[in-house]
Design a protein around this motif. Structure first.
Motif, PDB file in Angstrom:
ATOM      1  N   GLY A 177      51.828   4.556  12.261  1.00  7.10           N
ATOM      2  CA  GLY A 177      51.317   5.683  11.499  1.00  7.10           C
ATOM      3  C   GLY A 177      52.069   6.965  11.757  1.00  7.10           C
ATOM      4  N   ILE A 178      51.340   7.972  12.152  1.00  9.81           N
ATOM      5  CA  ILE A 178      51.904   9.300  12.354  1.00  9.81           C
ATOM      6  C   ILE A 178      53.002   9.290  13.413  1.00  9.81           C
ATOM      7  N   ASP A 179      52.784   8.559  14.508  1.00  8.33           N
ATOM      8  CA  ASP A 179      53.725   8.593  15.623  1.00  8.33           C
ATOM      9  C   ASP A 179      55.121   8.100  15.244  1.00  8.33           C
ATOM     10  N   ARG A 180      55.213   7.155  14.283  1.00  9.73           N
ATOM     11  CA  ARG A 180      56.523   6.600  13.964  1.00  9.73           C
ATOM     12  C   ARG A 180      57.450   7.656  13.352  1.00  9.73           C
ATOM     13  N   TYR A 181      56.882   8.764  12.840  1.00  6.04           N
ATOM     14  CA  TYR A 181      57.697   9.792  12.211  1.00  6.04           C
ATOM     15  C   TYR A 181      57.984  10.976  13.136  1.00  6.04           C
ATOM     16  N   GLU A 239      46.209   6.916  13.865  1.00  7.75           N
ATOM     17  CA  GLU A 239      45.321   7.756  14.658  1.00  7.75           C
ATOM     18  C   GLU A 239      45.546   9.194  14.207  1.00  7.75           C
ATOM     19  N   PHE A 240      44.454   9.893  13.872  1.00  9.21           N
ATOM     20  CA  PHE A 240      44.594  11.265  13.384  1.00  9.21           C
ATOM     21  C   PHE A 240      43.293  12.013  13.643  1.00  9.21           C
ATOM     22  N   PRO A 241      43.380  13.340  13.715  1.00  6.81           N
ATOM     23  CA  PRO A 241      42.167  14.132  13.928  1.00  6.81           C
ATOM     24  C   PRO A 241      41.247  14.053  12.725  1.00  6.81           C
TER      25      PRO A 241
END
Length: 258
Positions: free
Chosen positions: A86-90, A253-255
């Motif tokens: 998700g977010i971490d890959r970017y 995973e995100f806020p």
């Protein structure tokens, strides 16, 4: 056959055999690459006919769990896969230091990665791409079409589109985009990247997609539309990707928004 509590198992025999073998695969009692017993041995184990065993193996092949090699037998299918984080890959820290996203993610999970360039060209913008860019369908845009690999098996058909003024004079129009890939080149061209939007949909593959991704019968694909925006809110890349459904997992995973 009666189950515990006196209930009768109404599943056809071939389904019960397939379910039992699948359970052994999922619990690790049968490991990836391990050869299954012969048809005769399986028939003896379950007290059934060879016809029922063949139907059970057909079901397992359709589910992508077993492959059969002519003249050698059937094997538990090896399934090299990575989880898209998700977010971490970017993370900018990945590609700003010269790592391609696909390679960095695979290597972090103990896998090898590669890619093959299929096309570099100026093409008419497809409808979905034009919609993301806010331009008329058919407007000339630049495309980079690649096939990516995990442990030497194709896992993704990825086509990245750019408006011509964004990539003109950059290495995005060359075979080798250089360290950090397209994201790094976009920032060098003055497009500070700010956010990414992803849309996912699952479907069954076309015939050419099944061949290109070496998909077992019955394996779905995941369509991904990824749009990358710069700090000015402009869409600077739209990627249309088709991922092998048996080779990818998604983790986000995100806020929680207010």
């Amino acid at each position: 056959m009666s189950a515990a509590g006196g209930f009768t198992d109404a599943r056809p025999l071939q389904v019960r055999i397939a379910d039992d073998i699948r359970m052994k695969i999922e619990t690790g009692r049968l490991a990836p690459g391990e050869q299954l017993s012969t048809l005769d041995q399986i028939a003896n184990e379950y007290g059934t006919s060879l016809a029922a065993v063949r139907k059970a193996l057909d079901l397992l092949r359709q589910q992508g769990l077993v492959v059969t090699v002519q003249g050698k037998g059937s094997y538990v299918r090896e399934r090299p896969s990575t989880r898209r984080r998700g977010i971490d890959r970017y993370s900018r820290s990945t590609w700003a230091q010269g790592k391609a996203l696909h390679t960095a993610e695979a290597e972090s999970q103990g896998r090898s990665a590669g890619q093959q360039l299929r096309e570099l060209a100026e093409v008419p913008a497809p409808a979905v791409v034009a919609d993301q860019f806010g331009i008329p369908e058919g407007t000339p845009v630049w495309v980079r079409r690649r096939t990516t690999f995990i442990d030497n098996r194709p896992n993704q058909l990825a086509d990245s589109y750019y408006e011509l003024d964004v990539v003109r004079g950059t290495r995005i129009q060359e075979e080798n985009t250089g360290p950090g890939g397209g994201f790094a080149r976009l920032e060098e061209a003055g497009h500070r990247l700010d956010r990414i939007r992803e849309e996912l949909a699952v479907r069954m593959p076309t015939g050419p997609e099944s061949v290109a991704l070496r998909l077992p019968a019955g394996t779905p694909v995941v369509d991904l539309v990824r749009t990358t925006y710069d700090v000015k809110g402009r869409a600077v890349e739209v990627m249309l990707a088709t991922l092998a459904g048996d080779m990818v997992g998604f983790a986000y995973e995100f806020p929680i928004p207010d």
